[in-house]
Write an enzyme that holds these catalytic residues in place. Sequence first.
Site, short mmCIF file in Angstrom:
data_model
loop_
_atom_site.label_atom_id
_atom_site.label_comp_id
_atom_site.label_asym_id
_atom_site.label_seq_id
_atom_site.Cartn_x
_atom_site.Cartn_y
_atom_site.Cartn_z
N TYR A 85 -5.10 5.30 21.26
CA TYR A 85 -4.06 5.45 20.25
C TYR A 85 -2.82 4.67 20.65
O TYR A 85 -2.64 4.31 21.81
CB TYR A 85 -3.71 6.93 20.01
N CYS A 86 -2.00 4.39 19.64
CA CYS A 86 -0.72 3.71 19.83
C CYS A 86 0.29 4.44 18.95
O CYS A 86 0.28 5.66 18.91
CB CYS A 86 -0.84 2.22 19.52
N SER A 87 1.11 3.71 18.22
CA SER A 87 2.07 4.34 17.32
C SER A 87 1.43 4.70 15.98
O SER A 87 1.46 5.86 15.56
CB SER A 87 3.28 3.43 17.07
#
Length: 154
Positions: A85-87
């Site tokens: 995941y990231c933003s």
Amino acid sequence: MRNPFRRLAWMLVKTWVHRTFPEVSRISTDQLADWLTSDRPSPILIDVRKPEEYAVSHLPGARHLPSVEAIQHSDIPTDATVVLYCSVGYRSARRSQRLQQAGYSHVINLDGSIFEWHNNGYPIVANQEPVQEVHPYNRWWKALLDDRSAAGDP
């Protein structure tokens, strides 16, 4: 009630990510939350954001491995189930694609990533303590966070 602009923006962002990376498996925040509280073995959670983003908050138990090379040089086997995941999901989808190309067989992207995770009320931590803020990445992406969630100006 949720901001109608935010709902439309999320739809556009997710469509963009899904069309750009159609071969990348994804999991919703609700599905991941259910998985993490089930009897099934948990996936390895990998946060691919920048160090300053990870320092503000991250998913409980997530490892900070911001590049494909960092993941490849870690102790994570290529057959492990990993959720990146990231933003909002674009950077993690791109890294998911690259990991698949590098031979990792069970790579999943968290759809909506940490922004949607937190917007949906799931826990985030910093220094192993619960927190309520997420690094906004930039002023444009900040609009996807619930108003109470953004950690100051990027």
